[in-house]
Scaffold this active site. Structure first.
Site, mmCIF file in Angstrom:
data_model
loop_
_atom_site.group_PDB
_atom_site.id
_atom_site.type_symbol
_atom_site.label_atom_id
_atom_site.label_comp_id
_atom_site.label_asym_id
_atom_site.label_seq_id
_atom_site.Cartn_x
_atom_site.Cartn_y
_atom_site.Cartn_z
ATOM 1 N N PHE A 101 0.876 -1.170 0.000
ATOM 2 C CA PHE A 101 0.000 0.000 0.000
ATOM 3 C C PHE A 101 0.912 1.218 0.000
ATOM 4 C CE2 PHE A 101 -3.403 -2.640 2.202
ATOM 5 C CZ PHE A 101 -4.254 -2.624 1.110
ATOM 6 N N THR A 124 -0.135 -0.660 13.210
ATOM 7 C CA THR A 124 -1.253 -1.520 13.594
ATOM 8 C C THR A 124 -0.819 -2.623 14.559
ATOM 9 O OG1 THR A 124 -2.214 -1.129 11.420
ATOM 10 C CG2 THR A 124 -3.070 -3.006 12.654
ATOM 11 N N SER A 125 0.382 -3.110 14.389
ATOM 12 C CA SER A 125 0.861 -4.202 15.237
ATOM 13 C C SER A 125 0.753 -3.842 16.708
ATOM 14 C CB SER A 125 2.324 -4.509 14.905
ATOM 15 O OG SER A 125 2.488 -4.638 13.520
ATOM 16 N N HIS A 144 -3.970 -9.462 8.372
ATOM 17 C CA HIS A 144 -2.536 -9.178 8.258
ATOM 18 C C HIS A 144 -1.733 -10.080 9.200
ATOM 19 C CE1 HIS A 144 1.280 -7.026 8.266
ATOM 20 N NE2 HIS A 144 0.861 -6.422 7.163
ATOM 21 N N THR A 195 -4.967 -6.565 3.384
ATOM 22 C CA THR A 195 -3.755 -6.238 2.635
ATOM 23 C C THR A 195 -3.738 -6.912 1.265
ATOM 24 O OG1 THR A 195 -2.575 -5.986 4.704
ATOM 25 C CG2 THR A 195 -1.234 -6.224 2.739
ATOM 26 N N TYR A 197 9.466 7.598 40.197
ATOM 27 C CA TYR A 197 10.096 8.732 39.497
ATOM 28 C C TYR A 197 9.192 9.402 38.486
ATOM 29 C CZ TYR A 197 11.281 4.529 36.820
ATOM 30 O OH TYR A 197 11.221 3.321 36.173
ATOM 31 N N GLY A 216 8.434 6.242 26.736
ATOM 32 C CA GLY A 216 8.668 7.432 25.916
ATOM 33 C C GLY A 216 7.888 7.366 24.612
#
Lengths: 501, 501
Positions: free
Chosen positions: B97, B163-164, B199, B258, B344, B366
């Protein structure tokens, strides 16, 4: 939302969202916007004075049907987004660990975005894969990883987004390794180990992977060991588990913990884990970067005996977020546990077995071209400057540590190893009450300092003690910022103590 | 590596990797480099003619100790990296794609990189969190998700990389939900469901989460159903599992697969899954973007009955990689399964319960400021242009489909739904031998077309048939590129057929 229900009409001149002239103009405008931002960076409070929900009061609740001129959007970002930013590039930011950045990384990342390859396998963009492999080999040499982690020896490196993904992927590889040995029938018997100083992402990765919560061993550490994981504690835990018929599977050792940059004794832990056939991963997210300097490399001693190691150049090696390097000694162990082979991605290069398909080294399929910024950082600056950058931060942190130590009201709680100083105002009397008073006073001091808007630092609790963490090292931080920060702590100390009692 | 063993000397003027003047100059240079690249984009072969290992022959094996001038590094990238790129922005790229891109996204991403916040929780950068929540609410409205997916109703959206990660996170939430209901003691009894067109990342996410391989049900689809998952097949599988004492836990439905952009019947699948209390996730990675146009929205009908949905604006909504939107109906279900609370990161905003901490919505801690590019795309272009962009691609794909249908040697294998055309040269005789001949001939045709360097398309196998996938929609693709591509297929068809027999 009424306007959305009609079929909107596009602008009459047609829609060319990648028109070269538009891009040139808008990109140059953005660069100037960034330069202005950096120029005025110290004028922003490091932590914004906004209330939860502030942004919804400034922007519409629904998307707009019609386009808005680029310059107007930039102005809107200036007026609505910037006032709510915690400014990680502000040189007065001393919180968490700094996220360092550089011109080379910014340009490399922009270029990667513009090329926009979705390089899930070699064929889908050979250069992306090969540059990543080579750059990871380079960085492995820079921090003197054993040859076994290089591609030429059956190992290899891959870029992940963050340490969390690196831990999760290696945990999955470890599970496969241990279950194959045990005969595939003991997923609920797998046990994983780390210290109570290990980043919270470790326990989270274990939960995601489906490790039974009862089988996650978080081993206590102590102040007298400088909060590092004792090999005899690990051995005792592993022996008890093995005796109970469980399967010790994975040990996460940390070089440079988040709370206090404690360093686990990698060699000794690997020796213990080896007796039980467990995978050993080293999380050197922060401190790994320091190992580009020979004088810090000893913290990684023993890494020749572990299965995998990760470190994040986005923390301390100037690459910007996100960029986490993961090296494994046996790449087949990783790829056989994460590979997929759908028909629509089959190709001759993969079938030849001669290429690296990075989708089999990570959780997802698609992936950004992260290697380009790491390559450009290493190429533009060279080892010489990267070392100088680390040493400069360490020197500034040492200066701060010395100022703390010279003020009798304060103490450094654990010796500084890198560029993080963990300190507090000393208790004024012995015993639990004195400790509780000190905790309250230090909490108050940190709040007052942060509320001033001038700097931002954060806290932790180690060994039951409330500690202020002062992490030196945003890219723009200079000695004057560190000195001014210390003056702020010093000036507010007595009043904070009084106010807290 | 000799030079690394000495302590290198940094450049004498000091090291300022974020010097504003340097950045300005280097960034403007990079922008011009990109403009030149786009200008000449059609002159590059779409897939490079390089052999595995080509890059190591062009670059040194070890990192350099000394810095290299920025302009020289750019030239090196030009000479070594570009020749090995598969050019995803080349308008003659019709593979997989497309990964669409825009000036607004590039500028937004550059700005995000320059701000470089590590916004794991609200406090660490309120604007990052709030812009993400608002932008996801906007996009939810654009594709007409039910109100339940908005923040105001207890739902909400988050940006993942791909997507995973969206599948893995929702799977973990589903596991917690089902195990709590079942009494916490049946992890090995959990069963997950998807079609054989889903997928490959689905099965991989299940493996990572530790779902027993025997409990992953990949349900066959058929050509007569246009490769969509039949609700009665799902019901039969779930009934059998429930009867066997297993716990149906998670269904992944796909809107726009897909291989062939097949659409699973969301409403009916949700109805079946609901009887067993299983979580339903909708993967609309590609086709979700089309739903900004009212005429495509019906493909999402029934989404009011599912638990989560993801779509990737990096595929078809101009944001560049990576940018995957995940919405959940009950955000507490997601966050209680992924939350961490290390000392923390403790702060008053989190304790107030008034803020979103996105670290509890994803695998890692993060995270990049991805919302900024999505915001800028929506703001700069408006719904009007986004709709026009989708329609233009669909129109071009329809044109290609018509040209295929008009040539009696060819056939469209499944009706086109969006901007992907699945076609092949017809078998020249009936029966298995005829099919085998056709497979070989189409494989040969695709190879010859791709080897020409002029375009790049990929293949799949559906219902046992080798099919050429022609995906229209890179940002720079115009009608003339589509027409020229078809001429290439047409011109090479007969010779490819002969050569393959």
């Amino acid at each position: 939302m009424g306007s959305l229900d009609a079929n909107c009409i596009a602008s009459p001149r047609g829609f060319s969202p990648l028109d070269i002239d538009d891009f040139r103009q808008q990109a140059h405008q953005t660069v100037e916007f960034i330069c202005e931002y950096y120029k005025g960076i110290e004028s922003h409070p490091v932590v914004p004075q906004v209330e939860p929900g502030y942004l919804r009061r400034l922007l519409p609740e629904t998307p707009s049907a019609q386009p808005m001129p680029f310059a107007k959007v930039l102005s809107e970002v200036q007026a609505t987004v910037l006032p709510g930013m915690t400014h990680w590039t502000n040189p007065n930011f001393f919180a968490y660990f700094p996220a360092t950045l550089s011109s080379a990384a910014l340009c490399g990342d922009l270029l990667a975005s513009a090329l926009n390859p979705v390089a899930f396998n070699w064929l889908s963009s050979p250069a992306v894969t090969e540059l990543e492999s080579l750059t990871l080999d380079w960085l492995a040499q820079l921090i003197r990883l054993p040859k076994g982690f290089l591609f030429s020896a059956g190992g290899g490196g891959v870029l992940q987004a963050t340490t969390s993904e690196a831990v999760l992927c290696t945990l999955v590889a470890a599970r496969k390794m241990v279950l194959e040995r045990a005969g595939h029938d003991g997923a609920d018997k797998l046990v994983v180990y780390a210290s109570d100083q290990t980043h919270s992402t470790f326990a989270k990765a274990c939960k995601i992977a489906g490790i039974a919560p009862a089988n996650i061993r978080i081993i206590p550490t102590a102040r007298e060991d400088l909060f590092s994981l004792r090999p005899d504690s690990l051995r005792a835990a592993m022996e008890a588990d093995a005796a109970a018929g469980l399967l010790p599977a994975y040990v996460c050792a940390t070089v440079g913990t988040t709370s206090s940059t404690a360093v686990d004794p990698v060699a000794q832990l690997a020796e213990v884990a080896g007796r039980f056939g467990a995978w050993v991963h080293v999380d050197a997210a922060y401190a790994g970067s320091a190992c580009v300097c020979p004088e810090f490399r000893h913290h990684l001693d023993g890494v020749d005996r572990v299965d995998s190691i990760s470190m994040s150049p986005h923390k301390w090696l100037l690459t910007g977020l996100d960029c986490c390097c993961l090296w494994v000694r046996d790449r087949a162990r990783l790829t056989t546990s994460l590979s997929t082979d759908p028909e629509y991605l089959k190709n001759r290069a993969t079938e030849s077995g001669l290429v690296v398909d990075y989708k089999d080294w990570q959780i997802g399929t698609g992936r950004r071209f992260r290697a380009l910024k790491l390559f450009m950082v290493m190429r533009c600056y060279g080892t010489a400057n990267l070392q100088s950058h680390i040493r400069s931060d360490v020197r500034m942190a040492r200066g701060f540590e010395e100022m703390v130590a010279a003020d009798t009201r304060f103490e450094v709680v654990v010796p500084r190893r890198f560029a993080l100083v963990c300190f507090r105002m000393r208790p004024r009397r012995a015993g639990a009450d004195g400790e509780a008073e000190a905790d309250a006073a230090n909490r108050r001091l940190l709040e007052e300092v942060n509320n001033s808007g001038g700097i931002y630092a954060t806290h932790t609790v180690i060994g039951g003690i409330y500690v202020i963490r002062f992490a030196v090292g945003t890219t723009l931080t200079e000695e004057r910022h560190v000195k001014a920060a210390w003056e702020l702590f010093r000036a507010k100390a007595d009043a904070a103590w009084e106010a807290a009692q």
